[in-house]
Design a protein around this motif. Structure first.
Motif, short mmCIF file in Angstrom:
data_model
loop_
_atom_site.label_atom_id
_atom_site.label_comp_id
_atom_site.label_asym_id
_atom_site.label_seq_id
_atom_site.Cartn_x
_atom_site.Cartn_y
_atom_site.Cartn_z
N TYR A 1 0.86 5.12 1.47
CA TYR A 1 0.28 5.87 2.58
C TYR A 1 0.72 7.33 2.52
CZ TYR A 1 4.96 5.19 4.47
OH TYR A 1 6.32 5.19 4.63
N TYR B 1 0.80 -1.22 0.00
CA TYR B 1 0.00 0.00 0.00
C TYR B 1 0.84 1.27 0.00
CZ TYR B 1 0.73 0.23 5.11
OH TYR B 1 1.28 0.32 6.37
N PRO C 1 -3.46 -2.84 6.19
CA PRO C 1 -2.94 -1.46 6.19
C PRO C 1 -3.54 -0.55 7.26
CG PRO C 1 -3.22 -2.21 3.95
CD PRO C 1 -3.80 -3.29 4.83
N ALA C 2 -4.82 -0.60 7.49
CA ALA C 2 -5.46 0.28 8.48
C ALA C 2 -4.98 -0.02 9.90
CB ALA C 2 -6.98 0.14 8.40
N TRP C 3 -4.47 -1.21 10.13
CA TRP C 3 -4.01 -1.60 11.47
C TRP C 3 -2.50 -1.55 11.63
CZ3 TRP C 3 -7.25 -6.70 11.46
CH2 TRP C 3 -8.61 -6.37 11.47
N GLU D 1 -0.95 12.35 11.25
CA GLU D 1 -2.04 11.43 10.88
C GLU D 1 -1.58 10.59 9.71
OE1 GLU D 1 -4.95 10.92 12.42
OE2 GLU D 1 -4.37 12.43 13.91
N LYS D 2 -2.03 9.36 9.67
CA LYS D 2 -1.69 8.45 8.58
C LYS D 2 -2.95 8.11 7.80
CE LYS D 2 0.30 3.87 7.80
NZ LYS D 2 0.90 2.72 8.50
N HIS D 3 -2.84 8.19 6.47
CA HIS D 3 -3.96 7.87 5.58
C HIS D 3 -3.49 6.84 4.56
CE1 HIS D 3 -5.99 11.41 7.18
NE2 HIS D 3 -4.83 12.01 7.07
N ILE D 4 -4.30 5.84 4.32
CA ILE D 4 -4.00 4.85 3.28
C ILE D 4 -4.52 5.42 1.97
CG2 ILE D 4 -4.30 2.47 2.51
CD1 ILE D 4 -2.80 2.89 5.27
#
Length: 106
Positions: free
Chosen positions: A12, A10, A32-34, A65-68
């Motif tokens: 990010y 992914y 990815p979200a985890w 902040e982290k975004h996929i």
């Protein structure tokens, strides 16, 4: 013992409250979200240290902040997409990838 394959690939986006941001790619066995991964870029870590973040053991970096952005079936597709996205950000001085990153020379 058999080594587990990295199933998730992914791209990010890490965004700091100051407006600075960093794009990266990751291959992981974790959804990815985890995934608690916070990047490995040299300049990114210089900025982390400026804000008092020195080690992954500290948890989530404060103010970030982290975004996929996207998930891919292969590492190759993921890498190609990451390079394209970073190239598109070239004019933005807030993009930490665009300040001496090797990604821009590919």
């Amino acid at each position: 013992m058999r080594k587990r394959r990295k199933n998730f690939h992914y791209v990010y986006l890490l965004v700091h409250e100051s407006g600075l941001y960093y794009l990266g790619k990751r291959s992981s066995v974790c959804v990815p979200a985890w995934d608690h991964y916070w990047g490995s870029g040299k300049l990114l870590w210089e900025v982390y240290r400026m804000f008092g973040y020195h080690d992954l053991k500290q948890g989530k970096p404060k103010g970030w902040e982290k975004h996929i952005v996207a998930v891919f079936d292969s590492e190759r597709e993921c890498s190609k997409y990451e390079t394209e996205v970073i190239r598109a950000e070239r004019p933005n001085e807030l993009c930490l990838n665009c300040n001496g990153s090797g990604k821009l020379t590919r």
